[in-house]
Design a protein around this motif. Structure first.
Motif, mmCIF file in Angstrom:
data_model
loop_
_atom_site.group_PDB
_atom_site.id
_atom_site.type_symbol
_atom_site.label_atom_id
_atom_site.label_comp_id
_atom_site.label_asym_id
_atom_site.label_seq_id
_atom_site.Cartn_x
_atom_site.Cartn_y
_atom_site.Cartn_z
ATOM 1 N N GLY A 43 39.500 49.115 22.158
ATOM 2 C CA GLY A 43 38.302 48.513 21.595
ATOM 3 C C GLY A 43 37.056 49.065 22.239
ATOM 4 O O GLY A 43 37.088 50.062 22.967
ATOM 5 N N THR A 44 35.946 48.396 21.948
ATOM 6 C CA THR A 44 34.640 48.807 22.450
ATOM 7 C C THR A 44 33.943 47.607 23.066
ATOM 8 O O THR A 44 33.966 46.512 22.500
ATOM 9 C CB THR A 44 33.778 49.379 21.315
ATOM 10 N N MET A 45 33.377 47.830 24.231
ATOM 11 C CA MET A 45 32.581 46.788 24.879
ATOM 12 C C MET A 45 31.159 46.921 24.374
ATOM 13 O O MET A 45 30.509 47.942 24.591
ATOM 14 C CB MET A 45 32.638 46.979 26.399
ATOM 15 N N GLY A 46 30.660 45.903 23.697
ATOM 16 C CA GLY A 46 29.364 45.998 23.057
ATOM 17 C C GLY A 46 29.519 46.428 21.616
ATOM 18 O O GLY A 46 30.364 45.920 20.881
ATOM 19 N N SER A 47 28.713 47.385 21.179
ATOM 20 C CA SER A 47 28.767 47.895 19.816
ATOM 21 C C SER A 47 28.580 49.396 19.843
ATOM 22 O O SER A 47 28.285 49.982 20.888
ATOM 23 C CB SER A 47 27.689 47.235 18.949
ATOM 24 N N ARG A 48 28.744 50.026 18.681
ATOM 25 C CA ARG A 48 28.570 51.474 18.626
ATOM 26 C C ARG A 48 27.137 51.879 18.948
ATOM 27 O O ARG A 48 26.894 52.909 19.567
ATOM 28 C CB ARG A 48 28.947 51.981 17.236
ATOM 29 N N THR A 49 26.192 51.089 18.488
ATOM 30 C CA THR A 49 24.787 51.419 18.740
ATOM 31 C C THR A 49 24.324 51.014 20.128
ATOM 32 O O THR A 49 23.353 51.560 20.638
ATOM 33 C CB THR A 49 23.894 50.726 17.689
ATOM 34 N N ASP A 50 25.030 50.052 20.739
ATOM 35 C CA ASP A 50 24.629 49.572 22.061
ATOM 36 C C ASP A 50 25.877 49.347 22.925
ATOM 37 O O ASP A 50 26.231 48.215 23.257
ATOM 38 C CB ASP A 50 23.821 48.287 21.928
ATOM 39 N N PRO A 51 26.574 50.420 23.281
ATOM 40 C CA PRO A 51 27.787 50.264 24.099
ATOM 41 C C PRO A 51 27.439 49.875 25.528
ATOM 42 O O PRO A 51 26.331 50.125 26.008
ATOM 43 C CB PRO A 51 28.427 51.657 24.029
ATOM 44 N N ILE A 52 28.403 49.264 26.207
ATOM 45 C CA ILE A 52 28.209 48.822 27.583
ATOM 46 C C ILE A 52 29.245 49.518 28.458
ATOM 47 O O ILE A 52 30.456 49.340 28.270
ATOM 48 C CB ILE A 52 28.345 47.298 27.700
ATOM 49 N N ALA A 53 28.782 50.294 29.410
ATOM 50 C CA ALA A 53 29.665 51.061 30.288
ATOM 51 C C ALA A 53 29.875 50.327 31.608
ATOM 52 O O ALA A 53 29.164 49.371 31.944
ATOM 53 C CB ALA A 53 29.083 52.445 30.539
ATOM 54 N N ASP A 54 30.895 50.776 32.340
ATOM 55 C CA ASP A 54 31.182 50.299 33.701
ATOM 56 C C ASP A 54 31.483 48.803 33.758
ATOM 57 O O ASP A 54 31.122 48.116 34.714
ATOM 58 C CB ASP A 54 30.021 50.630 34.644
ATOM 59 N N VAL A 55 32.110 48.292 32.729
ATOM 60 C CA VAL A 55 32.564 46.902 32.721
ATOM 61 C C VAL A 55 34.081 46.898 32.900
ATOM 62 O O VAL A 55 34.792 47.653 32.238
ATOM 63 C CB VAL A 55 32.174 46.188 31.403
ATOM 64 N N ASP A 56 34.578 46.079 33.806
ATOM 65 C CA ASP A 56 36.015 46.001 34.055
ATOM 66 C C ASP A 56 36.665 45.101 33.010
ATOM 67 O O ASP A 56 36.422 43.887 32.969
ATOM 68 C CB ASP A 56 36.285 45.452 35.458
ATOM 69 N N VAL A 57 37.472 45.716 32.152
ATOM 70 C CA VAL A 57 38.216 44.988 31.123
ATOM 71 C C VAL A 57 39.596 44.678 31.681
ATOM 72 O O VAL A 57 40.286 45.576 32.192
ATOM 73 C CB VAL A 57 38.313 45.808 29.825
ATOM 74 N N ILE A 58 40.022 43.435 31.565
ATOM 75 C CA ILE A 58 41.282 42.981 32.149
ATOM 76 C C ILE A 58 42.255 42.627 31.027
ATOM 77 O O ILE A 58 41.949 41.802 30.159
ATOM 78 C CB ILE A 58 41.064 41.756 33.058
ATOM 79 N N LEU A 59 43.408 43.261 31.044
ATOM 80 C CA LEU A 59 44.474 42.979 30.079
ATOM 81 C C LEU A 59 45.541 42.143 30.773
ATOM 82 O O LEU A 59 46.158 42.586 31.747
ATOM 83 C CB LEU A 59 45.078 44.277 29.546
ATOM 84 N N THR A 60 45.744 40.932 30.270
ATOM 85 C CA THR A 60 46.788 40.058 30.800
ATOM 86 C C THR A 60 48.019 40.164 29.913
ATOM 87 O O THR A 60 47.944 39.940 28.700
ATOM 88 C CB THR A 60 46.305 38.601 30.851
ATOM 89 N N LYS A 61 49.161 40.490 30.522
ATOM 90 C CA LYS A 61 50.384 40.761 29.777
ATOM 91 C C LYS A 61 51.197 39.485 29.585
ATOM 92 O O LYS A 61 50.926 38.460 30.211
ATOM 93 C CB LYS A 61 51.197 41.823 30.523
ATOM 94 N N PRO A 62 52.217 39.533 28.721
ATOM 95 C CA PRO A 62 53.031 38.336 28.471
ATOM 96 C C PRO A 62 53.689 37.776 29.733
ATOM 97 O O PRO A 62 53.917 36.567 29.828
ATOM 98 C CB PRO A 62 54.076 38.822 27.458
ATOM 99 N N ASP A 63 54.026 38.630 30.707
ATOM 100 C CA ASP A 63 54.676 38.146 31.914
ATOM 101 C C ASP A 63 53.685 37.621 32.957
ATOM 102 O O ASP A 63 54.080 37.249 34.062
ATOM 103 C CB ASP A 63 55.540 39.256 32.533
ATOM 104 N N GLY A 64 52.390 37.614 32.630
ATOM 105 C CA GLY A 64 51.378 37.099 33.539
ATOM 106 C C GLY A 64 50.709 38.157 34.394
ATOM 107 O O GLY A 64 49.688 37.875 35.022
ATOM 108 N N SER A 65 51.254 39.351 34.470
ATOM 109 C CA SER A 65 50.623 40.417 35.229
ATOM 110 C C SER A 65 49.403 40.943 34.473
ATOM 111 O O SER A 65 49.232 40.682 33.284
ATOM 112 C CB SER A 65 51.618 41.552 35.477
ATOM 113 N N SER A 66 48.559 41.683 35.164
ATOM 114 C CA SER A 66 47.320 42.152 34.547
ATOM 115 C C SER A 66 47.091 43.618 34.873
ATOM 116 O O SER A 66 47.629 44.157 35.845
ATOM 117 C CB SER A 66 46.124 41.313 35.007
ATOM 118 N N GLU A 67 46.262 44.232 34.068
ATOM 119 C CA GLU A 67 45.879 45.636 34.240
ATOM 120 C C GLU A 67 44.384 45.730 33.962
ATOM 121 O O GLU A 67 43.881 45.119 33.017
ATOM 122 C CB GLU A 67 46.670 46.522 33.283
ATOM 123 N N THR A 68 43.685 46.490 34.793
ATOM 124 C CA THR A 68 42.227 46.590 34.668
ATOM 125 C C THR A 68 41.830 48.014 34.341
ATOM 126 O O THR A 68 42.407 48.977 34.855
ATOM 127 C CB THR A 68 41.542 46.154 35.975
#
Length: 449
Positions: free
Chosen positions: A55-80
């Motif tokens: 995906g995209t953080m923000g929008s195509r015309t106004d993207p936001i860089a250097d933001v830590d996106v955290i993915l939480t998995k079904p087993d509870g672990s996460s990936e950043t």
């Protein structure tokens, strides 16, 4: 100069050329290596092996860089993962199930927060996005946007009431244009015309043909709509209703004819114009703000035109000779005829005027709601009859008052009940009022028996 000196000079020239080429290419290599370090690794899903959540953080015309996106998995672990310069992020997952995509709030721009998804079923804690039912071999989009911290998009009940009230008055004025004609027809002939709402649709369809297809200016097209619809009313009375009246058909038989005419017109619209919504004006309308009320220029123009036309009709009924004759025929047709009034001419004029007003209502309705369909008349038919009955059968001014009441009830009722029941609320108000005042708001009480 000996051979050794020439060789040394040649080697020196080559060294200078290589050094110059290196100095030219080095910045490009450095820039390329820098971009590569921040480039997003392309995620390609593989059948039965992996899936992608990107995906995209923000929008195509106004993207936001250097933001830590955290993915939480079904087993509870996460990936950043940190968003790139274009705001993009992409996770490769190897397990099916439900995932949660959120952000580290400390990495968001100062004074902002993650905006929750519009669909509450997809909203997780702290505004995170739920990605449910991930299966391997597919890609899933997860767009994250931010808003100012403490943003409040709620509106007060007073603001909602004012907006709905304005919308109700607008709807009531448009209904009044059609319901006054319907009331005059009932008053002069005693006939409940079930095809009257189709004249509203006809006005919108003719407006679409004149403005969009023929390319006429909107003002000229609107005048043409009124003239064509009025001519159709004149033709209807000469070809259908006057011969049937002279043959002595009862009101029940005539009412059945109007139902058949209504169905014929509906399917004619669908056959010749199509089932899709037709817009008279394609351009987007300009929105005006009056405090908490938002209204378009087209709505203001439609309301203004409706008020002027309704005042003209009221003046004509009260102050002109033909208006007094119309009221006389409506009160007592036999006495009016005995007094020397040509009732057939009055009735024909009423049909002509009623269809012209319905056509005007149709084109204005199409402008306000951004289109007209073949079944638009069917949708507003009960509202027209409710307006006429509520105001008092056969009274033009009662139809005006009833239309305004019905319009307000339709638009205000969603504030307290689900919006799907707003038409039912209008009919319920009609039933309750008739239990208290059977003749309607401005109707005259009549003795029965």
């Amino acid at each position: 100069m000996d051979r050794t000196s020439l060789l040394e000079r040649g080697l020196l020239a080559r060294a200078v050329a290589v050094l110059g080429l290196f100095m030219l290419v080095a910045p490009l290599l450095l820039l390329f290596s820098s971009r590569s370090a921040h480039a997003l690794e392309l995620c390609l899903p593989k059948a039965d092996e992996s899936a992608c959540i990107a995906g995209t953080m923000g929008s195509r015309t106004d993207p936001i860089a250097d933001v830590d996106v955290i993915l939480t998995k079904p087993d509870g672990s996460s990936e950043t993962q940190t968003t790139a310069e274009d705001g993009k992020f992409s996770f490769t997952v190897t397990e099916p199930g439900d995932y949660l995509v959120g952000v580290d709030p400390d990495t968001l721009p100062k004074g902002s927060e993650l905006r929750p998804p519009a669909n509450t079923a997809l909203e997780g804690p702290d505004g995170a996005l739920k990605v449910n039912g991930v299966t391997l071999g597919k890609s899933y989009a997860a767009t994250l946007t931010v808003r100012a911290a403490g943003f409040d998009d709620s509106t007060s009940k007073l603001d909602e009431f004012l907006q709905s009230a304005v919308n109700g008055i607008r709807l009531g004025l448009l209904l009044a244009l059609a319901s006054i004609g319907l009331s005059l027809i009932y008053g002069t002939t005693g006939l409940s015309n079930f095809a009257h709402a189709e004249q509203v649709t006809l006005g919108g369809m003719v407006g679409y043909g004149l403005v969009n297809v023929a390319g006429l200016p909107l003002l000229i097209g609107g005048i043409g709509v009124v003239l064509i619809c009025a001519a159709s009313g004149y033709a209807q009375d000469r070809v259908i209703w006057q011969p049937l009246r002279r043959r002595g058909l009862g009101l029940t038989q005539l009412m059945i004819v109007t139902i058949g005419l209504s169905l014929a017109m509906q399917y004619a619209f669908q056959f010749f114009v199509g089932a899709a919504t037709k817009r008279v004006v394609v351009d987007n309308a300009t929105v005006r703000t009056f405090g908490p009320v938002l209204i378009t220029d087209r709505s203001l123009a439609a309301m203004g035109i409706s008020i002027v036309v309704l005042l003209a009709v009221g003046y004509g009924l009260l102050r002109t000779r033909i208006g007094r004759a119309t009221r006389a025929v409506s009160d007592n047709p036999a006495l009016a005829q005995a007094s020397g009034i040509d009732t057939d001419k009055v009735i024909r004029l009423v049909w002509t005027l009623a269809m012209g007003l319905a056509g005007l209502s149709g084109i204005l309705y199409a402008l306000v709601v951004n289109g007209i369909k073949w079944d638009t008349g069917l949708q507003i038919l009960l509202l027209l009859f409710a307006s006429v009955t509520l105001g008092g059968l056969g009274t033009a001014f009662g139809a005006l008052l009833g239309s305004l009441v019905i319009g307000l009830v339709v638009e205000l009722s969603p504030l307290v009940i689900p919006g799907d029941f707003k038409y039912a609320a209008a009919l319920l108000i009609l039933i309750l009022l008739l239990l208290v005042r059977p003749q309607g708001l401005l109707g005259r009480a009549q003795r029965v028996g």
